[in-house]
Design a protein around this motif. Structure first.
Motif, PDB file in Angstrom:
ATOM      1  N   GLY A  15     -37.270   2.684  27.241  1.00  0.00           N
ATOM      2  CA  GLY A  15     -36.643   3.586  26.282  1.00  0.00           C
ATOM      3  C   GLY A  15     -37.542   4.760  25.961  1.00  0.00           C
ATOM      4  O   GLY A  15     -38.645   4.897  26.504  1.00  0.00           O
TER       5      GLY A  15
ATOM      6  N   THR B  52     -35.719 -10.109  32.003  1.00  0.00           N
ATOM      7  CA  THR B  52     -35.134  -8.944  31.337  1.00  0.00           C
ATOM      8  C   THR B  52     -36.165  -7.826  31.268  1.00  0.00           C
ATOM      9  O   THR B  52     -37.376  -8.069  31.310  1.00  0.00           O
ATOM     10  CB  THR B  52     -34.645  -9.269  29.912  1.00  0.00           C
ATOM     11  OG1 THR B  52     -35.766  -9.656  29.101  1.00  0.00           O
ATOM     12  CG2 THR B  52     -33.606 -10.375  29.919  1.00  0.00           C
TER      13      THR B  52
ATOM     14  N   HIS C   2     -36.778  -3.603  29.531  1.00  0.00           N
ATOM     15  CA  HIS C   2     -36.312  -2.508  28.681  1.00  0.00           C
ATOM     16  C   HIS C   2     -37.211  -1.303  28.897  1.00  0.00           C
ATOM     17  O   HIS C   2     -38.438  -1.424  28.904  1.00  0.00           O
ATOM     18  CB  HIS C   2     -36.344  -2.904  27.206  1.00  0.00           C
ATOM     19  CG  HIS C   2     -35.860  -1.810  26.291  1.00  0.00           C
ATOM     20  ND1 HIS C   2     -34.526  -1.650  25.974  1.00  0.00           N
ATOM     21  CD2 HIS C   2     -36.525  -0.814  25.635  1.00  0.00           C
ATOM     22  CE1 HIS C   2     -34.383  -0.618  25.161  1.00  0.00           C
ATOM     23  NE2 HIS C   2     -35.586  -0.091  24.940  1.00  0.00           N
TER      24      HIS C   2
ATOM     25  N   SER D 137     -36.198  -5.317  24.366  1.00  0.00           N
ATOM     26  CA  SER D 137     -35.912  -4.091  23.628  1.00  0.00           C
ATOM     27  C   SER D 137     -36.687  -4.038  22.315  1.00  0.00           C
ATOM     28  O   SER D 137     -37.348  -3.046  22.007  1.00  0.00           O
ATOM     29  CB  SER D 137     -34.408  -3.999  23.356  1.00  0.00           C
ATOM     30  OG  SER D 137     -34.115  -2.891  22.531  1.00  0.00           O
TER      31      SER D 137
ATOM     32  N   SER E  74     -32.319   4.717  26.035  1.00  0.00           N
ATOM     33  CA  SER E  74     -32.749   3.360  26.371  1.00  0.00           C
ATOM     34  C   SER E  74     -31.912   2.799  27.507  1.00  0.00           C
ATOM     35  O   SER E  74     -30.776   3.233  27.749  1.00  0.00           O
ATOM     36  CB  SER E  74     -32.634   2.433  25.156  1.00  0.00           C
ATOM     37  OG  SER E  74     -31.277   2.238  24.798  1.00  0.00           O
ATOM     38  N   ARG E  75     -32.508   1.817  28.182  1.00  0.00           N
ATOM     39  CA  ARG E  75     -31.769   1.073  29.198  1.00  0.00           C
ATOM     40  C   ARG E  75     -32.330  -0.338  29.257  1.00  0.00           C
ATOM     41  O   ARG E  75     -33.544  -0.542  29.169  1.00  0.00           O
ATOM     42  CB  ARG E  75     -31.881   1.744  30.562  1.00  0.00           C
ATOM     43  CG  ARG E  75     -30.952   1.089  31.590  1.00  0.00           C
ATOM     44  CD  ARG E  75     -30.833   1.863  32.858  1.00  0.00           C
ATOM     45  NE  ARG E  75     -29.968   1.155  33.803  1.00  0.00           N
ATOM     46  CZ  ARG E  75     -29.828   1.495  35.083  1.00  0.00           C
ATOM     47  NH1 ARG E  75     -30.478   2.549  35.556  1.00  0.00           N
ATOM     48  NH2 ARG E  75     -29.050   0.795  35.888  1.00  0.00           N
ATOM     49  N   ASP E  76     -31.429  -1.309  29.397  1.00  0.00           N
ATOM     50  CA  ASP E  76     -31.807  -2.710  29.490  1.00  0.00           C
ATOM     51  C   ASP E  76     -31.325  -3.286  30.810  1.00  0.00           C
ATOM     52  O   ASP E  76     -30.297  -2.855  31.351  1.00  0.00           O
ATOM     53  CB  ASP E  76     -31.186  -3.516  28.342  1.00  0.00           C
ATOM     54  CG  ASP E  76     -31.731  -3.116  26.981  1.00  0.00           C
ATOM     55  OD1 ASP E  76     -32.851  -3.522  26.665  1.00  0.00           O
ATOM     56  OD2 ASP E  76     -31.023  -2.386  26.254  1.00  0.00           O
TER      57      ASP E  76
END
Length: 237
Positions: A37, A33, A35, A170, A48-50
């Motif tokens: 932001g 994963t 993140h 995040s 933000s973007r994940d």
């Protein structure tokens, strides 16, 4: 978080970045994963973007225990790793090209692993990303003799920064950005982003040399070995 006039103007808008991965080897492990932001002067995340990736390899149980993502979940719901690596690299490159500093806790880990992932997938890696802010390097420089661990959770608590859901990309990214802002209010940092970036290169090198000496003294490293103090991207092996 209340606004504070002591916050340097160049920390009034900061990027934040974190990865959760299959392990701790920056050369061979993979992104699970990610993140990216942006925080404002009050530490609020305003963009933000994940990402969830299918890393293309099994996620070890130990890694799953940390971030909660299983191999089955990543395969079912994750995007191809090459797409995620391209997107994350592009998002960071966009922020840096605008002069927005990117905060990453233990930056040499995240940026090094991302660079190896880019090379693995035939993508253009970030070359000497700048300006980067690494709260771990700064904390060790300004509070060198404080006892105890320097994990993100411990350091967040030390600077009174809430961290809920540790090891979520995040949550970790946002906490790191807020720690950087808290440090800027507490310490007399260099007066410009370029000066701070350069100073961190020197601090990271010195910190690695000191830790190398300690590890040799306790037998954890052989005398001819040395930790890589390159920052924010470790040297190619």
């Amino acid at each position: 978080m209340a606004s504070d006039p002591a916050l340097p103007h160049w920390l009034s808008r900061v990027g934040v970045f974190d990865l959760e991965t299959t392990g701790v080897d920056v050369e061979h492990d993979r992104i699970v994963t990610a993140h990216v932001g942006v925080l404002d002067a009050k530490g609020r995340e305003i963009a933000s973007r994940d990402w969830l990736a299918d890393p293309g390899i099994e996620i070890p149980d130990g890694a799953t225990a940390v971030h909660g993502i299983t191999t089955a979940h990543a395969r079912a719901h994750g995007r191809p790793a090459s797409e995620v690596v391209a997107d994350v690299t592009g998002a960071l490159r966009s922020l840096l090209s605008q002069g927005v500093p990117v905060v990453a806790y233990n930056a040499s880990y995240d940026f090094s692993l991302l660079a190896h992932e880019a090379h693995r997938h035939g993508l253009d890696a970030l070359i000497d990303p700048s300006p980067i802010i690494d709260p771990l390097v700064i904390d060790k420089a300004y509070d060198r003799f404080r006892r105890g661990k320097r994990t993100l959770e411990v350091v967040a608590a030390h600077y009174a920064v809430p961290l809920e859901g540790a090891h979520d990309a995040s949550a970790d990214a946002v906490a790191a950005g807020r720690i950087a802002q808290a440090m800027a209010r507490q310490f007399e940092l260099p007066t410009s982003l370029s000066a701070l970036h350069t100073q961190q290169i020197c601090w990271a090198r010195a910190q690695a040399a000191s830790l190398t000496d300690y590890f040799i003294s306790i037998g954890r490293l052989d005398p001819e070995e040395a930790l890589d103090g390159s920052w924010p991207v470790r040297s190619a092996r």
